[in-house]
Motif scaffolding. Structure first.
Motif: not given
Length: 262
Positions: A146-152, A185-191, A226-228, A256-258
């Motif tokens: 994934s890239k920054v901005g992708d939604k899964l 550990p560098n992964l940050k996501i928006e829930i 790391r999470i919001s 979903e996560i972004k």
């Protein structure tokens, strides 16, 4: 990779389990090993405490009668077997002893003929077996690509209608997401929380669903930084509202996560 691992495993197993051999030598007409062989045998015993003895064969030179030499070779075998037992070396269930006397192809050097051969195996140590790399799930592979901005979409992370309570099949999905967050550990996501059935921009239930995932991750060691989470209501349904059946409604009640950083 799978075939390489299988080859390595079979190679290790074959090499480790193949019968190995240690030779003990005797002087003329003597049924006790000579001093140099005793020292070598003692060293072998110390270095191979986990050996499993398969068979012990005895031999002699051609001096003397066939009957006498056969008896001598067996006495040599019994001496070595007793030494093995005194050192608590294990024996295979089908352990075999045999005295050949002089009835074998003799070496021109008689000292080589006066010997006992100890055949043994060493058990495979678990640490020596190459471990396969853990198989990555489809979702884990998507995260890595994934890239920054992708939604899964978190497949099968669903809720009971009108609530933020997870359906039972959601638990493995949560555990997988947690494992991915810990291993990256560098992964940050928006829930992102979503609802079904009502065409609303925001909704307390979709907010609570996103927060439920957020809380699960945070309570299991993932830092706030790391999470919001965010409420998307019914602004991005997978199936058009109103849905046609319960399957579509369950799918729209999702999280979903972004990807915010990786």
């Amino acid at each position: 990779m799978k075939h390489l691992y299988t080859f390595l495993l079979l190679t290790v197993f074959t090499l480790t389990q193949a019968q190995q051999r240690h030779s003990v030598y005797f002087d003329l007409d003597i049924d006790k090993p000579n001093s140099s062989s005793v020292n070598e045998f003692d060293t072998w015993l110390q270095q191979n405490k986990n050996a499993v003895i398969i068979k012990v064969y005895g031999y002699t030179d051609s001096v003397g009668s066939v009957t006498y030499n056969k008896d001598l070779s067996l006495r040599r075998v019994n001496d070595i077997v007793n030494r093995l037992k005194q050192n608590n070396i294990a024996f295979a269930e089908d352990f075999e002893i045999k005295g050949f006397g002089e009835e074998f192809e003799q070496d021109n050097n008689n000292s080589e003929n006066r010997r006992v051969e100890v055949y043994y195996e060493l058990p495979v140590a678990e640490a020596d077996i190459p471990k396969p790399e853990p198989k990555k799930t489809v979702f884990a592979q998507k995260v890595e690509k994934s890239k920054v901005g992708d939604k899964l979409r978190l497949e099968n992370l669903n809720f009971y209608g009108g609530s933020a309570h997870f359906l039972p099949e959601s638990i493995p999905v949560l555990e997988e997401l947690l494992a991915i967050m810990k291993s990256h550990p560098n992964l940050k996501i928006e829930i992102q929380g979503h609802i079904c059935c009502e065409k609303k921009v925001t909704h307390p239930v979709s907010s609570d669903r996103a927060k439920a995932v957020y809380s699960y991750l945070n309570n299991n060691g993932i830092a706030h930084s790391r999470i919001s989470y965010k409420d998307y209501g019914a602004t991005s349904p997978i199936y058009s509202i109103p849905e046609r059946n319960e399957k579509e409604r369950v799918t729209n009640r999702r999280v979903e996560i972004k990807i915010m950083a990786n």
